[in-house]
Design a protein around this motif. Structure first.
Motif, PDB file in Angstrom:
ATOM      1  N   GLY A  91      35.727  41.959  45.462  1.00 34.79           N
ATOM      2  CA  GLY A  91      36.033  40.626  45.960  1.00 34.79           C
ATOM      3  C   GLY A  91      36.021  39.563  44.890  1.00 34.79           C
ATOM      4  N   GLU A  92      35.190  39.745  43.849  1.00 32.75           N
ATOM      5  CA  GLU A  92      35.127  38.778  42.763  1.00 32.75           C
ATOM      6  C   GLU A  92      36.144  39.089  41.661  1.00 32.75           C
ATOM      7  OE1 GLU A  92      33.596  36.152  43.357  1.00 32.75           O
ATOM      8  OE2 GLU A  92      31.438  36.255  43.123  1.00 32.75           O
ATOM      9  N   LEU A  93      36.655  40.311  41.639  1.00 36.19           N
ATOM     10  CA  LEU A  93      37.574  40.714  40.590  1.00 36.19           C
ATOM     11  C   LEU A  93      39.038  40.554  40.992  1.00 36.19           C
ATOM     12  CD1 LEU A  93      35.831  44.035  39.469  1.00 36.19           C
ATOM     13  CD2 LEU A  93      35.624  41.804  38.393  1.00 36.19           C
ATOM     14  N   SER A  94      39.327  40.740  42.264  1.00 31.84           N
ATOM     15  CA  SER A  94      40.716  40.780  42.707  1.00 31.84           C
ATOM     16  C   SER A  94      41.153  39.446  43.298  1.00 31.84           C
ATOM     17  CB  SER A  94      40.893  41.878  43.761  1.00 31.84           C
ATOM     18  OG  SER A  94      42.191  41.857  44.299  1.00 31.84           O
ATOM     19  N   PRO A  95      42.323  38.918  42.885  1.00 31.39           N
ATOM     20  CA  PRO A  95      42.794  37.653  43.431  1.00 31.39           C
ATOM     21  C   PRO A  95      43.802  37.796  44.569  1.00 31.39           C
ATOM     22  CG  PRO A  95      44.071  38.169  41.487  1.00 31.39           C
ATOM     23  CD  PRO A  95      43.121  39.327  41.711  1.00 31.39           C
ATOM     24  N   ASP A  96      44.120  39.012  44.991  1.00 32.09           N
ATOM     25  CA  ASP A  96      45.242  39.177  45.911  1.00 32.09           C
ATOM     26  C   ASP A  96      44.897  39.931  47.189  1.00 32.09           C
ATOM     27  OD1 ASP A  96      44.846  41.600  44.734  1.00 32.09           O
ATOM     28  OD2 ASP A  96      46.913  41.927  44.115  1.00 32.09           O
ATOM     29  N   SER A  97      43.637  39.879  47.621  1.00 30.53           N
ATOM     30  CA  SER A  97      43.252  40.480  48.887  1.00 30.53           C
ATOM     31  C   SER A  97      43.071  39.363  49.916  1.00 30.53           C
ATOM     32  CB  SER A  97      41.942  41.268  48.744  1.00 30.53           C
ATOM     33  OG  SER A  97      41.458  41.678  50.007  1.00 30.53           O
ATOM     34  N   PRO A  98      43.914  39.290  50.961  1.00 37.62           N
ATOM     35  CA  PRO A  98      43.826  38.167  51.907  1.00 37.62           C
ATOM     36  C   PRO A  98      42.462  38.009  52.554  1.00 37.62           C
ATOM     37  CG  PRO A  98      45.864  39.405  52.232  1.00 37.62           C
ATOM     38  CD  PRO A  98      45.029  40.195  51.262  1.00 37.62           C
ATOM     39  N   SER A  99      41.793  39.115  52.862  1.00 38.36           N
ATOM     40  CA  SER A  99      40.510  39.023  53.545  1.00 38.36           C
ATOM     41  C   SER A  99      39.321  39.166  52.611  1.00 38.36           C
ATOM     42  CB  SER A  99      40.414  40.106  54.630  1.00 38.36           C
ATOM     43  OG  SER A  99      40.523  41.395  54.060  1.00 38.36           O
ATOM     44  N   GLY A 100      39.530  39.702  51.398  1.00 41.13           N
ATOM     45  CA  GLY A 100      38.395  40.027  50.551  1.00 41.13           C
ATOM     46  C   GLY A 100      38.200  39.181  49.319  1.00 41.13           C
ATOM     47  N   SER A 101      39.264  38.597  48.758  1.00 38.54           N
ATOM     48  CA  SER A 101      39.124  37.873  47.495  1.00 38.54           C
ATOM     49  C   SER A 101      38.157  36.691  47.651  1.00 38.54           C
ATOM     50  CB  SER A 101      40.486  37.360  47.031  1.00 38.54           C
ATOM     51  OG  SER A 101      41.329  38.431  46.682  1.00 38.54           O
TER      52      SER A 101
END
Length: 845
Positions: A91-101
Motif C-alpha cells: 500500500g505504501e509502495l504502489s501508486p495505482d491500487s484504487p483500494s490499497g494505495s
C-alpha cells in the motif's frame, strides 16, 4: 549453522543486535503488600481484569519507551520491528491500487489482513471504506491511527472470537492511547534518506489537565501532523528501470509504447511500429516503454493530521465516566503513466500504444477516520472482591474519496481515434479536442460501525487460595457500507480502467458472551470462555479453553484451544457482479458438450455472492516461559492454526467441472463468484530470549532475540483440490527475527536492532519448485537509536534506520509479475535505504 540461516544461533553476535522490544533494565519492582490494594489491569484477550498481566495465553506488549527506541514515525513503520507481523508494504509502495494505495494493514500467522482484529482501547475500529469484492483491503487502515497518541500496543497471538467475535482468527492487535496526562508537551521531528529524498516532518502537541485521583477528572488533547515526501523509482538503482536484464531478469518494459506496436488480425505483434522507435527502447523486436524511469514512486508521499481527545471523570467513589474522540485525515497524491490501450486507427491498423499527450493519470485520495465513544463504569466492593459493570457506546466511520484526472471516456475517445481526428501516437493533437474528451471520475465510499457493549465482571467464589472470577456481557454491532464509484466507472467507460461496482448495504449483529478465570490450585489457572454471535443469515458459537500451570516459581507452562470465525465482508456479499469475455478451451468440457472446435466464446461472472457463509478456524497453542535465573528468561510457544470455508474463487476448469455454468440465448456464462471453497493450515513457533545485566557505574544492558518461525503453511483452493505448499514461496519467508541490545545509564540509552527476514523461492507457485528456480536470500537491516529521556521536561532521540544502507535482494517474480509493483524486490521490503532521523520533545512544567 550460520546465523544468516537460523537466527537462534546468532546470539554470539548480540553485540551487533538490538533490543527493539526489550524491557527497561534496572527499574525497581514495587514491593507488594496486600493484593487487594494492587490495581488491576485489562489484558487483551480477556474480559476479566487481572492483578498480574501474565495469563494463560501469550500477549506481547510494546511499551511507549520501546516504540520510541524503534525510531518509528508511523504505525506502519513500527510493524516492521515486530517479527509476529507478516509485514507487507504494498500500500505504501504502489501508486495505482484504487483500494490499497496509501493504506497499511496488519497480517499475522500466514493469513490475510481480514483475519486480524484491530482495536483501539479495546474497541473495534471501522474498516477501510474502499475494498474489492474479493475482500482485499477490507480491513482497518492503521495509517489512520496516530502513533503519537499511542502509549502501548498489545498483540494477542491467537484466535479470540470467544472474547471479541468475528475477524480474530489470526490474532488481535490492540492500540492503547495515553491517559491521565497532566501538563503541556510540544514535539517535533524529521528525517531524510541518505540520498536526500523521502524527507519526513512531524509536529505535535499534547496537553492534559486534571489528576483523576486528586481532581476526579482528566482531559487530554493530542494534536499530530505528519508529512512525507515521495521517493521516485528512478532515484534508486534497484528500481530505476524496468529492464532487469543486468540483474538477471528480463526486459519488463511495457509493450504499450507511445510509438505503437502493430498487431495482426490475430492480435499478435508484427514487429513493426506506427512511428519509428528509438534503438535504445527496442528489444526482442518490440518498442518498449520504461514505466519505472519516470514518474512512478518507490515510496509514496503522504500528508496526515490527527486530533485525539480523551476524557475521564470520577462521578462517585464507584462510578466513572470516560470518553474519546479520534479524528484523523490523510491526503495522498498519486501519479501513474498516461493511458495504455489497444487502439484501432482510421486506416484499419490495430496497435498497442500509450497516449502520452493525455498526461499522467492522477489520483487525489482523501481518507478520514472518526472514532467517537463514551461509557460508564461502576461497581461495588474493594478491588479484589468488586462486582463491576461497564457500558460503552462507540461510533466509528471511515470515508475515502478517489478523484481521478487525465482519463478519458471510451464512448467519445475511441470514436475520435477511429475517425482519425485523434492520433494517440502523436503529441500535437488539437488541445481543445483532447480536453473535451477528458473526464474526472470520483469514487466515494463510507463505512460506519456502531457498537454498544455491556459487561459485568466480578468474583464468583473464593475457597482459600482458590478463586473463580467471571465476566458476562452482550454486544450490538451495526455495520453500514456505501461505495459509490462514478457512473462512468460503473459503466466501464473509463479508458484503461476496470469496471467498478457500487454497493449500499448494512447488517446488524448481536452477541452474548461469558468467561471464567478459575484458580483451580495454587499452581494451576484455567480460562474458559464462550461467545454466541447472531448475524442476519447465520449464528456462531465460539469456545475457548486455556490453562496456565506453574510447577516452579520460575517456570510457567501454558496451553490453549480456541475456535474463531470471520463473517463475510459487506463488499464480498453485496458488492455487485461483473462480467468479462473469456474463451473456453477445456477439452473435457468441450467433449461433454459435443463441441469439436474447442474455442468457445463465453462470459466470466465474478464478484459478490449473497450466499456466502462465515469462514471458520481453530487455534491450538502450547508454550512455556522459564526464568532461568534472575537475568535470563526464555519463552517458547508452538501454535497451530486451521482455517476452512475460506472465501475464494474457483478456477475456470474447476467451475466448468462442477457445473457452475449455464447457457442463455446462445451465450455461455461461467459462475466464478466468491465462494466458501478454500482452506489453510499453518504451524509455527515463537521464541523469545531476554537477558538483563547490571553493569558497573550504574550502566545496564538488556539483550533480546525475538523469532517467529513458520513450520507449515499450506492452502487448498477448493475442497476437491490437493493441498499446496506456500511456505517459502514469493514474499513468504520461513522466519522473521529481531535481535538486539540496549545499553543504558540513567536518562541515556543506546539501542541497536538487527531485523532479519528469511529467504524464499522466487516463484509464487506452490512448492515443490523446479530445481533451477532462483532463491531470494535473507535480508538484514541494522538500526541504531540514541535516546535521551531525562526528567526535566526535555527529551530527544536520534538514529539511523538501515545503517548499512542495504538494498533488498532481487526478485524476478516481482519484476515480471504485472500484479506486483515490478520494482525488482518483494513488497515486504523497501528500497528507501539509509535513513536519518531526529525527534525532540519539551514538556512545560
Amino acid at each position: 549453522m550460520r546465523s544468516k540461516q537460523h537466527p537462534f544461533f546468532a546470539l554470539r553476535g548480540l553485540c551487533f543486535g538490538a533490543a527493539v522490544l526489550a524491557s527497561d533494565v534496572g527499574a525497581a519492582e514495587p514491593e507488594r503488600t496486600d493484593e487487594r490494594e494492587l490495581p488491576t489491569v485489562q489484558v487483551t484477550g480477556s474480559s476479566i481484569p487481572r492483578i498480574e498481566a501474565e495469563g494463560p495465553v501469550p500477549v506481547e506488549v510494546i511499551t511507549e519507551t520501546e516504540i520510541r527506541r524503534t525510531g518509528a514515525a508511523t504505525i506502519n513503520e513500527l510493524l516492521r520491528s515486530l517479527p509476529v507481523v507478516d509485514f507487507n508494504d504494498a500500500g505504501e509502495l504502489s501508486p495505482d491500487s484504487p483500494s490499497g494505495s496509501g493504506t497499511a494493514r496488519i497480517r499475522m500467522r500466514g493469513l490475510t489482513e481480514n483475519d486480524v482484529l484491530v482495536l483501539l482501547n479495546g474497541r473495534r475500529l471501522p474498516r477501510n471504506a474502499l475494498a474489492d469484492a474479493s475482500g482485499a483491503a477490507d480491513a482497518v487502515d492503521v495509517n489512520m491511527i496516530p502513533l503519537a497518541a499511542i502509549e502501548r500496543v498489545e498483540i494477542f497471538k491467537g484466535g479470540a472470537s470467544a472474547i471479541y467475535g468475528a475477524d480474530a482468527l489470526a490474532g488481535v492487535v490492540n492500540f492503547i492511547t495515553r491517559s491521565d496526562y497532566q501538563g503541556v508537551a510540544a514535539r517535533t521531528g524529521g528525517g531524510i534518506s541518505a540520498a536526500g529524498d523521502g524527507a519526513e516532518y512531524q509536529l505535535g502537541l499534547t496537553a492534559g489537565i486534571g489528576d483523576l485521583a486528586r481532581d476526579r477528572y482528566n482531559l487530554t488533547v493530542i494534536l499530530d501532523g505528519y508529512k512525507r515526501d515521495p521517493i521516485y523509482r528512478r532515484d534508486r538503482s534497484s528500481s530505476a528501470s524496468a529492464d532487469f536484464r543486468a540483474r538477471g531478469g528480463g526486459d519488463e518494459r511495457s509493450v504499450f509504447a507511445p510509438e505503437g506496436n502493430l498487431l495482426d488480425a490475430d492480435f499478435a505483434f508484427t514487429g513493426q511500429t506506427v512511428r519509428p522507435c528509438p534503438a535504445e527502447r527496442t528489444s526482442d523486436g518490440l518498442c518498449r516503454y520504461d514505466f519505472n524511469a519516470d514518474i512512478l514512486t518507490a515510496y509514496n508521499g503522504a500528508r496526515r493530521g490527527s486530533l485525539t481527545l480523551l476524557g475521564e471523570a470520577r462521578l462517585a467513589p464507584q462510578l466513572q465516566a470516560s470518553g474519546e474522540l479520534v479524528y484523523s485525515q490523510t491526503r495522498n497524491h498519486f501519479e501513474n503513466h498516461p493511458t495504455p490501450d489497444i487502439f484501432a486507427a482510421a486506416d484499419g491498423s490495430v496497435y498497442a500504444g500509450r497516449f502520452m499527450q493525455g498526461g499522467p493519470r492522477i489520483t487525489e485520495r482523501e481518507s478520514e477516520l472518526v472514532q467517537l465513544g463514551g461509557g460508564l463504569q461502576g461497581g461495588w466492593g474493594d478491588l479484589a472482591q468488586a462486582l463491576r459493570w461497564d457500558v460503552h457506546y462507540s461510533y466509528g466511520r471511515s470515508t475515502v474519496s478517489n478523484r481521478e484526472s487525465n482519463v478519458f471516456d471510451s464512448e467519445t475517445f475511441y470514436p475520435a481515434v477511429l475517425d482519425g481526428s485523434l492520433d494517440p501516437t502523436r503529441a500535437d493533437n488539437d488541445p481543445a479536442l483532447v480536453d473535451s474528451l477528458r473526464i474526472s471520475p470520483e469514487r466515494r465510499a463510507r463505512y460506519s460501525l456502531n457498537s454498544i457493549d455491556a459487561k459485568l465482571t466480578g468474583l464468583l467464589g473464593e475457597w482459600g487460595e482458590r478463586r473463580v472470577d467471571f465476566a458476562v456481557g452482550a454486544q450490538y454491532l451495526g455495520e453500514r457500507l456505501s461505495d459509490q464509484p462514478d457512473p462512468l466507472s460503473q459503466a466501464g467507460r473509463v479508458v484503461g480502467s476496470v469496471q467498478q461496482a457500487a454497493v449500499d448495504a448494512g447488517r446488524d449483529a448481536f452477541a452474548l458472551f461469558a468467561e471464567l478465570d478459575a484458580q483451580l490450585a495454587p499452581s494451576l489457572e484455567a480460562q474458559l470462555a464462550a461467545r454466541y454471535d447472531r448475524y442476519p443469515d447465520e449464528s456462531r458459537t465460539s469456545p475457548k479453553l486455556a490453562l496456565l500451570y506453574r510447577p516452579l516459581d520460575a517456570l510457567a507452562l501454558r496451553g490453549s484451544y480456541a475456535r474463531s470465525f470471520r463473517a463475510p465482508g459487506l463488499k464480498q456479499l453485496y458488492g455487485g457482479q461483473e462480467q468479462g469475455a473469456i474463451t473456453i478451451e477445456d477439452p473435457a468440457w468441450c467433449a461433454a458438450q459435443g463441441v469439436t472446435a474447442c474455442e468457445v466464446p463465453a462470459y466470466q461472472v465474478v464478484g459478490a455472492n449473497a450466499d456466502l457463509k462465515a469462514e471458520t478456524g481453530s487455534t491450538l497453542s502450547l508454550g512455556a516461559t522459564w526464568q532461568v535465573w534472575r537475568d535470563l528468561s526464555i519463552g517458547l510457544d508452538w501454535w497451530q492454526l486451521r482455517k476452512k470455508d475460506a472465501i475464494g474463487t474457483k478456477s475456470l476448469e474447476q467451475a466448468l467441472a462442477d457445473g457452475d455454468w449455464q447457457q442463455d440465448g446462445g451465450f455461455y456464462y461461467v459462475d466464478q463468484r466468491n465462494r466458501n471453497v478454500a482452506a489453510t493450515r499453518v504451524e509455527g513457533i515463537d521464541l523469545d530470549l531476554r537477558f538483563a545485566w547490571r553493569l558497573p557505574g550504574a550502566w545496564s544492558l538488556s539483550l533480546r532475540d525475538a523469532l517467529t518461525r513458520y513450520l507449515q503453511l499450506e492452502e487448498q483452493l477448493t475442497a476437491d483440490s490437493p493441498w499446496g505448499d506456500r511456505l517459502g514461496t514469493y514474499a513468504t519467508p520461513r522466519w522473521r527475527n529481531v535481535l538486539g541490545a540496549t545499553l543504558g545509564r540513567e536518562a541515556w540509552a543506546i539501542t541497536a536492532a538487527l531485523r532479519t527476514t528469511g529467504g524464499f523461492s522466487d516463484s509464487d507457485a506452490y512448492l515443490p519448485h523446479l530445481a533451477d528456480t532462483p532463491q531470494v536470500g535473507a535480508f538484514e537491516e541494522l538500526d541504531l537509536n540514541l535516546d535521551y529521556h531525562p526528567r526535566d521536561g526535555f527529551s530527544f532521540s536520534a538514529g539511523v534506520r538501515n545503517l548499512l544502507d542495504r538494498t533488498p535482494p532481487f526478485s524476478n517474480q516481482n519484476a515480471s509479475g504485472a500484479s506486483y509493483t515490478q520494482m525488482g524486490f518483494a513488497e515486504i521490503y523497501s528500497n528507501r535505504g539509509r535513513f536519518f532521523y531526529l525527534r525532540a520533545e519539551y514538556a512545560f512544567q
